[in-house]
Design an enzyme around this catalytic site. Structure first.
Site, short mmCIF file in Angstrom:
data_model
loop_
_atom_site.label_atom_id
_atom_site.label_comp_id
_atom_site.label_asym_id
_atom_site.label_seq_id
_atom_site.Cartn_x
_atom_site.Cartn_y
_atom_site.Cartn_z
N ARG A 163 -4.17 -2.22 4.66
CA ARG A 163 -3.76 -3.35 3.82
C ARG A 163 -2.39 -3.89 4.21
O ARG A 163 -2.12 -5.09 4.06
CB ARG A 163 -3.78 -2.93 2.34
CG ARG A 163 -3.61 -4.09 1.35
CD ARG A 163 -3.85 -3.62 -0.08
NE ARG A 163 -3.85 -4.70 -1.06
CZ ARG A 163 -2.83 -4.99 -1.86
NH1 ARG A 163 -1.72 -4.28 -1.81
NH2 ARG A 163 -2.91 -5.99 -2.72
N ILE A 195 -2.72 -11.78 -2.56
CA ILE A 195 -3.72 -10.81 -2.14
C ILE A 195 -4.07 -10.05 -3.41
O ILE A 195 -3.18 -9.61 -4.14
CB ILE A 195 -3.18 -9.90 -1.02
CG1 ILE A 195 -4.20 -8.86 -0.56
CG2 ILE A 195 -1.88 -9.20 -1.40
CD1 ILE A 195 -3.76 -8.08 0.72
N SER A 196 -5.36 -9.94 -3.72
CA SER A 196 -5.76 -9.31 -4.99
C SER A 196 -5.31 -7.86 -5.05
O SER A 196 -5.16 -7.19 -4.02
CB SER A 196 -7.28 -9.36 -5.18
OG SER A 196 -7.75 -10.68 -5.20
N GLN A 197 -5.13 -7.39 -6.27
CA GLN A 197 -4.79 -5.99 -6.52
C GLN A 197 -5.91 -5.09 -5.96
O GLN A 197 -7.09 -5.40 -6.15
CB GLN A 197 -4.69 -5.84 -8.04
CG GLN A 197 -4.26 -4.49 -8.51
CD GLN A 197 -4.20 -4.44 -10.04
OE1 GLN A 197 -4.23 -5.47 -10.71
NE2 GLN A 197 -4.13 -3.24 -10.57
N PRO A 198 -5.57 -3.99 -5.32
CA PRO A 198 -6.62 -3.11 -4.78
C PRO A 198 -7.67 -2.70 -5.82
O PRO A 198 -8.88 -2.67 -5.50
CB PRO A 198 -5.83 -1.89 -4.29
CG PRO A 198 -4.49 -2.44 -3.92
CD PRO A 198 -4.22 -3.53 -4.92
#
Ligand code: SAH
Length: 213
Positions: free
Chosen positions: A37, A63-66
């Site tokens: 990431r 970037i979306s949260q994992p």
């Protein structure tokens, strides 16, 4: 930037966090454990990459949260060779997670700057989505439909009808619906005319934008 043992260690810790938050799918956890990431963020933000947080990627996007990536991906129940349409390419991280699960991925981004940057990044990294498209995700991708799964990675004020119509029977649409905050919604196509709808908790996304160009 490289992928080092230290990064791998941080990814293992991130996976433990996701497990503690309820993610169970082995393939999804394996993908998070594998996809670097930190390489999807600008260098300098490396230290933020393995916290379970969203992060700015330019052009007012994130970037979306994992956890969110894992949650949405788990809902798709991907099998190898499934064809998956992603709306909102952004950094490409979600795309890479889908590719790790051996899906055929079609991804659409409507911000030209991000589209160009991420397309180059995929080439550089050797990620091979079937198509990276500059366009409006509200319309889906009719010439490649129907899809086994469609994932929307921005908050949709309403559910685009085009996306429902581009699902195979048995296919799944995972879409966060709402304006200020969103309800993660799963539509499963039961037949040509019937869709089952499930609502799966509250999330916060950047908006799915209409008619910008
Ligand atoms: N999947 C991305 C998340 C990016 S945030 C990642 O893993 O990094 C959501 C993305 O959706 C942004 O890049 C935004 O530009 C894009 N987007 C917003 N409205 C869109 C639309 N109508 N069609 C396609 N992409 C859109």
């Amino acid at each position: 930037m490289k992928d080092t043992l230290k990064h791998r260690g941080m990814r293992n810790q991130l996976v433990d966090i996701l497990i503690s938050k309820g993610i169970q799918d082995k393939g999804v956890l394996e993908a998070i454990k594998t996809v670097p990431r930190h390489l999807f963020l600008d260098s300098g933000f490396e230290d933020h990459a393995y916290q379970d947080k969203a992060f700015p990627i330019g052009a007012e996007q994130t970037i979306s949260q994992p956890y969110t990536v894992a949650f949405q991906t788990e809902l798709l129940q991907i099998k190898p060779n499934d064809s998956i349409l992603e709306i909102g390419t952004g950094s490409g991280y979600q795309t890479a997670v889908l590719l790790h699960l051996k899906a055929k991925v079609y991804t659409i981004e409507r911000q030209r700057e991000l589209f160009k940057k991420t397309k180059l990044f995929f080439n550089k990294m050797g990620y091979r989505p079937k198509k990276v498209v500059f366009g409006d995700g509200y319309k889906g991708l009719p010439d490649q439909a129907p899809f086994d799964g469609i994932i929307v990675t921005a908050g949709a004020p309403k559910v685009p009808k085009a996306l429902l119509s581009q699902l195979k029977v048995g296919g799944r649409l995972v879409i966060p619906v709402g304006v200020d905050s969103q309800i993660m919604t799963l539509f499963t196509r039961k037949s040509e005319k019937e869709f089952e709808k499930q609502e799966l908790g509250s999330f916060r996304f950047v908006p799915l934008l209409e008619n910008k160009n």
